[in-house]
Enzyme design. Sequence first.
Site, mmCIF file in Angstrom:
data_model
loop_
_atom_site.group_PDB
_atom_site.id
_atom_site.type_symbol
_atom_site.label_atom_id
_atom_site.label_comp_id
_atom_site.label_asym_id
_atom_site.label_seq_id
_atom_site.Cartn_x
_atom_site.Cartn_y
_atom_site.Cartn_z
ATOM 1 N N ASP A 65 -37.091 37.908 -17.889
ATOM 2 C CA ASP A 65 -35.801 37.686 -18.442
ATOM 3 C C ASP A 65 -35.997 36.854 -19.765
ATOM 4 O O ASP A 65 -35.646 35.737 -19.898
ATOM 5 C CB ASP A 65 -34.806 36.881 -17.702
ATOM 6 C CG ASP A 65 -33.437 36.641 -18.079
ATOM 7 O OD1 ASP A 65 -33.009 37.139 -18.907
ATOM 8 O OD2 ASP A 65 -32.607 35.902 -17.404
HETATM 9 C C1 SPV Z 1 -28.087 36.266 -15.871
HETATM 10 O O1 SPV Z 1 -27.597 36.671 -14.998
HETATM 11 O O2 SPV Z 1 -28.829 36.760 -16.824
HETATM 12 C C2 SPV Z 1 -27.926 35.015 -16.286
HETATM 13 C C3 SPV Z 1 -27.557 33.875 -15.485
HETATM 14 O O3 SPV Z 1 -27.895 34.563 -17.597
HETATM 15 S S1 SPV Z 1 -28.781 32.940 -14.997
HETATM 16 O O4 SPV Z 1 -29.711 33.765 -14.430
HETATM 17 O O5 SPV Z 1 -28.414 32.054 -14.104
HETATM 18 O O6 SPV Z 1 -29.334 32.315 -16.142
HETATM 19 MG MG MG Z 2 -29.080 36.002 -18.762
#
Ligand code: SPV
Ligand code: MG
Length: 290
Positions: A65
């Site tokens: 991510d």
């Molecule tokens: C996502 O769901 O991608 C978010 C929330 O940005 S978190 O994973 O808590 O950053």
């Molecule tokens: Mg996110």
Amino acid sequence: MILPEIRRKSLREKLQKKQLVTAMEAHSGLSASIVEHTKTKDNPEGYGAIWMSSLTESSSKGYPDSEYLNINSRYDTLVEILNNSTKPIIYDADTGSFEEHFILTVKKLEMLGVSAVVIEDKKGLKQNSLLGSSPKQQAEDINVFSSKIKAGKAAQKSSDFMIVARIESLILGAGQEDATKRANAYIAAGADAILIHSKSETIDEVEKFILDYRKINSEIPIVIVPSTYDEMTNDKAKQIGANIVIYANQLLRASFTAMSKMATDILEQGSSHKLTDKVATCKDIIKLRN
Ligand code: SPV
Ligand code: MG
């Protein structure tokens, strides 16, 4: 099927009715379809919105991510989600990238009928907020981030589309004062809502922020993401003054657990014979699409 202009304004309409909006994540057409059709006796309308999470979309494609996904691949996923739901969409745009890129994102999302975009006030290589402090994550300069919000607001055509400023002060250990200062600046720049993020395992810091901030501003919609502080109930969120609760990753996590177990069980048992009643039938899945 829902027209973009009807879908786009539907989030603001729910907020204007002072309803607590619960948003469930989706990362594919199938997950959006599940969110669309989930209803209970006590909650016949189901979820109020869909969160298009960068974490679950990246993970479901096998990437970290870190803002790596190609923008057109994200739009392809968005179209899958739009095709399989009628609910308002809250799109996770990570940092929003450069101001010039964010302007293009706002235009595209608004055109497609998305209701809100969330951008987070971090800079450099984006890391998921729920990771620890290594590698180091950095806060964006308040003025740079405020300028990005202003540019996005100037780019949108309708008054329906919302830009949500996500404040990472509590995630980065910068404290409540920094979060409040940033909330004030981002709202002054035109943000339509703020998201206060936290990776605490208790509700305390988010509760404190909201209760204190409501003394300064009783109107601005406040969004929360109770992934780690999961004792936060919808009732409690409403009571302390939150307006949108995002369940940001639970469907992907549920499928990860179920898929891992099934893969192991078939390998161990040498067939799926004794496991058939543990899974949906293909018909169940086909029906969802019709
Ligand atoms: C996502 O769901 O991608 C978010 C929330 O940005 S978190 O994973 O808590 O950053
Ligand atoms: Mg996110």
